[in-house]
Design a protein around this motif. Sequence first.
Motif, PDB file in Angstrom:
ATOM      1  N   GLY A 166       0.829  -1.208   0.000  1.00  0.00           N
ATOM      2  CA  GLY A 166       0.000   0.000   0.000  1.00  0.00           C
ATOM      3  C   GLY A 166       0.861   1.256   0.000  1.00  0.00           C
ATOM      4  N   LEU A 167       1.916   1.224   0.840  1.00  0.00           N
ATOM      5  CA  LEU A 167       2.815   2.387   0.887  1.00  0.00           C
ATOM      6  C   LEU A 167       3.468   2.614  -0.470  1.00  0.00           C
ATOM      7  N   LEU A 168       3.963   1.525  -1.054  1.00  0.00           N
ATOM      8  CA  LEU A 168       4.646   1.664  -2.341  1.00  0.00           C
ATOM      9  C   LEU A 168       3.674   2.163  -3.415  1.00  0.00           C
ATOM     10  N   LEU A 169       2.464   1.595  -3.416  1.00  0.00           N
ATOM     11  CA  LEU A 169       1.470   2.042  -4.394  1.00  0.00           C
ATOM     12  C   LEU A 169       1.137   3.517  -4.180  1.00  0.00           C
ATOM     13  N   SER A 170       1.056   3.937  -2.932  1.00  0.00           N
ATOM     14  CA  SER A 170       0.719   5.343  -2.692  1.00  0.00           C
ATOM     15  C   SER A 170       1.809   6.247  -3.266  1.00  0.00           C
ATOM     16  N   VAL A 171       3.070   5.808  -3.112  1.00  0.00           N
ATOM     17  CA  VAL A 171       4.159   6.591  -3.707  1.00  0.00           C
ATOM     18  C   VAL A 171       4.026   6.617  -5.221  1.00  0.00           C
ATOM     19  N   MET A 172       3.585   5.477  -5.791  1.00  0.00           N
ATOM     20  CA  MET A 172       3.501   5.404  -7.248  1.00  0.00           C
ATOM     21  C   MET A 172       2.340   6.218  -7.817  1.00  0.00           C
ATOM     22  N   VAL A 173       1.211   6.278  -7.103  1.00  0.00           N
ATOM     23  CA  VAL A 173       0.070   7.014  -7.661  1.00  0.00           C
ATOM     24  C   VAL A 173       0.124   8.492  -7.273  1.00  0.00           C
ATOM     25  N   LEU A 174       0.972   8.817  -6.301  1.00  0.00           N
ATOM     26  CA  LEU A 174       1.082  10.202  -5.848  1.00  0.00           C
ATOM     27  C   LEU A 174       1.371  11.193  -6.977  1.00  0.00           C
ATOM     28  N   PRO A 175       2.399  10.924  -7.816  1.00  0.00           N
ATOM     29  CA  PRO A 175       2.664  11.906  -8.881  1.00  0.00           C
ATOM     30  C   PRO A 175       1.499  12.061  -9.855  1.00  0.00           C
ATOM     31  N   THR A 176       0.804  10.964 -10.146  1.00  0.00           N
ATOM     32  CA  THR A 176      -0.352  11.058 -11.045  1.00  0.00           C
ATOM     33  C   THR A 176      -1.401  11.990 -10.445  1.00  0.00           C
ATOM     34  N   ILE A 177      -1.747  11.739  -9.180  1.00  0.00           N
ATOM     35  CA  ILE A 177      -2.784  12.550  -8.544  1.00  0.00           C
ATOM     36  C   ILE A 177      -2.333  14.000  -8.427  1.00  0.00           C
TER      37      ILE A 177
END
Lengths: 313, 288
Positions: A166-177
């Motif tokens: 979840g943490l890694l995914l949040s880092v990955m979707v952060l720039p998109t958002i």
Amino acid sequence: MRMARFWRHGDRPFGWITLLAALLLLGLVGGIAVALWQNSALSRDAFGLEFLVTSRWDPAIDRVFGALPFIQGTLVTSALALVLAIPVGVGAAIFLAELAPGWLSRPLGLLIELLAAVPSVVYGLWGLFVLIPAVAKPLGVALNGSLGFLPIFEGPVFGPSRLAAGLLLSVMVLPTIAAISRDVLFAIPNSQREGALALGATHWEVVHQVLIPYGASGLLGAIILGLGRALGETIAVTMVIGNNLDLSASLLHPGYTMASIIANEFTEATFDLYLEALIEIGLILFAMTLLINLFAQLLIWRVRRRTVGQVRV
Amino acid sequence: MTLATQHDSGQSSLPAAGSAAPPRPPGAGPASAPATRIAIHNLTVHYGTFCAVRNVTLDIPANQVTAIIGPSGCGKSTVVRSLNRMTDLVPGARVSGEAILDGENILRPEVDVVNVRRRIGMVFQRPNPFPKSIYDNVAYGPRLHGVRDRDLDEVVERTLRGAALWDEVKDKLHQSALALSGGQQQRLCIARAMAVEPEVILMDEPASAIDPIGTLRIEELIADLRATYTIVIVTHNMQQASRVSDVTAFFTMDEDRAGYMVEFGPTIEIFTNPRNQLTEDYVSGRFG
């Protein structure tokens, strides 16, 4: 002359060509759905709807398959990613669009767009060697120590876990958002800001009372794009989630997602039922993303109808 | 044209208002003929190295309509925008000089801008209602400043009546403000500004994007509001200035394109008997 009229000076063939492109897209989506449906027939016939709610995944002895752990893993990790990434992403967008001076906003914005382009396997490596040892385990121990009475923070604590994914995914979707939310805020006419400021609103009041409602449908779109990436992310998640059929609620335990079971076991699927069970998981993931996007689109329409309405000047 | 002296005495305090009305600072009201609401002294505004307007000295009279006219680019808008600190939003804008409101220089960086903007409202060139209901547009300012929900109905109705918009919108208060016509939207924006009970309302070409009928309504409204508010209106429409204003300031540009004020006086004087040749050329249509 008659020919020219028939072709309407090229407008008609132009219309056909673009129609063809649009139909091709529709055909592709339909084709994928049909292929997944047909190629999972064995599994669908064998397990029916129970496939969705059972958790045995036993290709070795009983040859019984159930997708529940993977569905749960995908939903839990994506939800966790969004919960973490939305406030940070939208917050960063507000800073970039509303508060940061130009000399800071532009390079920072570029950096965020670059982050969105980093390949997921690189994020996976970073997750494996940095995130898990530096964050996930110490954080997991702390959460378990303080909030361990909650099922979601139940021990024992593992490094590779749903929390890590979840943490890694949040880092990955952060720039998109962040990047899309920033563009949404930039697109809001200045007159809206001035209108509120002129009434004596503070910066904060302008942001949360005027800009966020005005840009709500766009911000929702940014979040949905992030969610789309989180749901389908395969390799990075596979590297940090621990790939375990554990069905507990605990974020601190290793888990599995739909995308990662397919990636892990597709090449090892030695008999047809096994292979088709994996394809059925693909079908479920496909249907799930489709449904979520459909729901999101409805939500966006509702928000847009409520806020923007009909503009006449 | 009514000249200002007729409605000077006793008109300066706000009409009976609900709990929202802030107490007016003592001594603010004019005791006798044209009291000054805002005293502008040597106002100069730069955008980066460009000087947009230079050394403007102008006393804005209380409870009158002051028109600012002049050719495009002469700094009319810049002057009004600096009065409620909208110039703060422009990167690289520098404002010097004084604008004294009740003894306080509102151009000083340390001044509480939120308070300045509450006391000096602004209406913009294009109607900019929020994409909310008509009711919520009017209620936005009062809510910001802590008017309680149960008092809002009354504030909204009183304000819309004051803006002569009540009869047109009373049956659709909870419909989107964006469904109104352009002219109605602009009057709604005026109402929105009135709802926080400012002392001064600045209007930056409020009718330039509005059709003739809508413009007429806005001008009638301005005439009504003069009893309660001090109004400053920027316009490039000279007929409009002569119709709605009591006093007029004429601005033009220097050779370096910096705006400055040429002449300031009763509107009737500016239009019929200007002292300056530049003013005469402009109002008679020979220039600009």
